[in-house]
Design an enzyme around this catalytic site. Structure first.
Site, mmCIF file in Angstrom:
data_model
loop_
_atom_site.group_PDB
_atom_site.id
_atom_site.type_symbol
_atom_site.label_atom_id
_atom_site.label_comp_id
_atom_site.label_asym_id
_atom_site.label_seq_id
_atom_site.Cartn_x
_atom_site.Cartn_y
_atom_site.Cartn_z
ATOM 1 N N GLU A 134 0.886 -1.167 0.000
ATOM 2 C CA GLU A 134 0.000 0.000 0.000
ATOM 3 C C GLU A 134 0.916 1.207 0.000
ATOM 4 O OE1 GLU A 134 -1.572 3.321 1.333
ATOM 5 O OE2 GLU A 134 -1.597 2.155 3.183
ATOM 6 N N CYS A 158 -2.192 8.174 4.556
ATOM 7 C CA CYS A 158 -2.286 7.765 3.146
ATOM 8 C C CYS A 158 -3.633 8.167 2.567
ATOM 9 C CB CYS A 158 -2.109 6.253 3.021
ATOM 10 S SG CYS A 158 -0.643 5.608 3.830
#
Length: 544
Positions: free
Chosen positions: A293, A327
């Site tokens: 990720e 994020c």
């Protein structure tokens, strides 16, 4: 051996404590912050269950008071990485063959310890080392990590229960083996829960791990390792090594025993690692599983029917909580010209009330960005906007100060170009950019949103028009792995919104779900014939 078909406790999400004035958790957290602040720790590597001191030191400093050294940590060399790989190899057989109930018990016990006496230890460490507020630390270092440990154990039982059909006279079964080799877990600074999940999710499935945390979060990583040891994790299952990406990563990626990578971090680093794996592919014993990720340029898209107050709150919370270092943080916002004057004034009013400073002062909404490098990067974006007054307008903020800590005031910028640098590049800091679009160009602007950024992690649409919501869902189908309707694009909860994105944002293997755990096993299909044939001839061979 337990002679029963056992079930793990059905998980529920850990309740978030408020830390309001007068609560016991507030007093306990403040006391732990004072206790940890008064000492400078020495953090060893943990290899094969042993504390390893190398004599080569790095320092863990407090981002909001960078003169304060929280800890000195021992940095690994190539020889220590080799020792960690060997320790993982030695532990693999006993751990992978341990009945799953005993592996699950380690992490279920870790969840209970963290929910109790370890809660304020990890919260305080996260506040001091990563400059999170009490609320941000609580939802991350406590609740989300507890949820990972409980839900992952539950999801494992679902994997084990999924078995093939058996025809008459046969008994078919599927075994969930660990990968052959070790998993390399590379964890980021911004979420203690991610640092606690990336090594343990593969370990739960029977794998052994070499874990390299970000150098800017070694402080909380140390306490995660202590938590796992306290919970009974056997020696060598997870081996903690501190050091630079090259010093640790190069020998790991060169090892024929590499079986997988579990990564959260920058897109560039992940692509470099993948490229290295590709170049080394012929030397590995098996094809490494690569799960990552990475970056994001997360959006909020407002339809003309959007609720202005809800939209404004989403911009402030989604863009500026934890200094925009999520994020999933909102980084670009699309607002129709019919709503922009009201949205702008509503957001300005909230930002005027926000305090930035030491998270130990519970009235501060924001702390400092993580380190000097991040500070320089974010200031670079601010100064880029300041240097192009014909393209950008500052709505709020744009000031910064690193004399005591790495503080950047929440900054909201309007861009006249929908594909400008601030609208398209990842910032990962407290700088949010808006593009004001003509109300009648809703469809065209959705296409702009979909094509402007290479990332596809999170996004949100605000609308009270169901047809418009459906239009946005269709137009932005591939633009976000986690999509929110009338909510900020942050705050995914384990078991409720499995997290991950595609495109340049990663492999979308959804941490906190059964999908992620499936990546850490190598299934073996077993067929037993209960009454095997005793004649080689098939019936069709008999003559008429």
């Amino acid at each position: 051996m337990i002679n029963a078909t056992v079930q793990v406790p059905r998980p529920i999400n850990e309740p978030v404590l408020s830390y309001a004035p007068g609560t016991t958790e507030r007093a306990a957290l403040q006391a732990k912050i004072r206790e940890l602040s008064a000492q400078t720790l020495e953090l060893p590597l943990v290899i094969g269950g042993r504390d390893v001191r190398t004599g080569s030191f790095g320092e863990a400093r407090c981002p909001h008071q960078h003169s304060r050294v929280l800890a000195r940590y021992h940095k690994a060399g190539a020889e220590h990485v080799a020792q960690a790989i060997a320790a993982a190899r030695d532990a693999h057989g006993p751990w992978s063959r341990l009945p799953w109930q005993h592996r699950a018990a380690v992490f279920l016990r870790a969840a209970e310890i963290l929910a109790g006496r370890y809660r304020q230890v990890l919260n305080a460490a996260t506040m001091l080392g990563q400059s999170k507020t009490s609320h941000q630390a609580e939802i991350d270092a406590a609740c989300e990590l507890i949820d990972f440990y409980r839900f992952n154990a539950f999801y494992m039982t679902r994997i084990l229960a999924e078995q093939p059909e058996s025809s008459p006279g046969q008994w078919n079964m599927m075994e969930a083996r660990a990968l052959e080799g070790f998993v390399f877990a590379v964890t980021p600074f911004n979420f203690t829960s991610i640092a606690g999940n990336l090594p343990t999710a593969p370990a739960l499935m029977g794998n052994t791990v070499v874990w390299k945390p970000a150098s800017s979060s070694v402080y909380s990583a140390h306490f995660i390792m202590e938590l796992l040891r306290d919970a009974g994790l056997p020696d060598g299952v997870i081996n903690l090594v501190y050091g630079s990406g090259g010093t640790v990563g190069d020998p790991v990626l060169a090892s024929p025993e590499l079986a997988g990578i579990h990564f959260t971090g920058s897109t560039g680093v992940f692509q470099d690692m993948w490229s290295t794996v590709g170049k080394n592919i012929a030397r590995y014993r098996s094809y490494p599983r690569i799960v990552g990720e990475t970056g994001g340029k997360d959006f909020i898209f407002a339809h003309p029917s959007a609720d202005v107050d809800a939209l404004a709150v989403a911009i402030v919370r989604g863009g500026f909580e934890f200094q925009g270092q999520k994020c999933s943080a909102a980084s670009r916002v699309y607002v129709p010209d019919s709503l922009w004057p009201r949205v702008r004034e509503r957001v300005r009013g909230m930002l005027a009330e926000i305090k930035v400073g030491d998270p130990a002062d519970f009235t501060n909404f924001m702390g400092a960005v993580i380190d000097a490098g991040a500070f320089r990067d974010h200031v670079g974006f601010i100064e880029h906007a300041r240097g192009e007054p014909n393209n950008y307008r500052f709505v709020w903020g744009g000031t910064y100060d690193d004399r005591e800590g790495y503080f950047i005031q929440p900054t909201l910028v309007e861009s006249l170009d929908p594909k400008s640098k601030l609208m398209s590049e990842e910032i990962f800091g407290p700088v949010v950019t808006t593009y004001v679009y003509p109300e009648k160009k809703f469809i065209e602007t959705l296409a702009l949103c979909n094509s402007t950024s290479p990332y596809a992690l999170t996004g949100a649409v605000f609308s009270q028009d169901r047809a418009a919501i459906q239009t946005a869902l269709d137009a932005l189908r591939d633009a976000a792995g986690n999509f929110y309707i009338n909510d900020k694009p942050t705050g995914a909860v384990v078991g409720q919104q499995p997290f991950g994105g595609a495109r340049a944002s990663g492999t979308n293997d959804k941490a906190g779900s059964i999908l992620n755990l499936l990546r850490w096993l190598s299934p073996r299909a077993i067929k037993e014939t209960l009454s095997p044939p005793r004649d080689w001839r098939y019936p069709f061979l008999v003559a008429d």
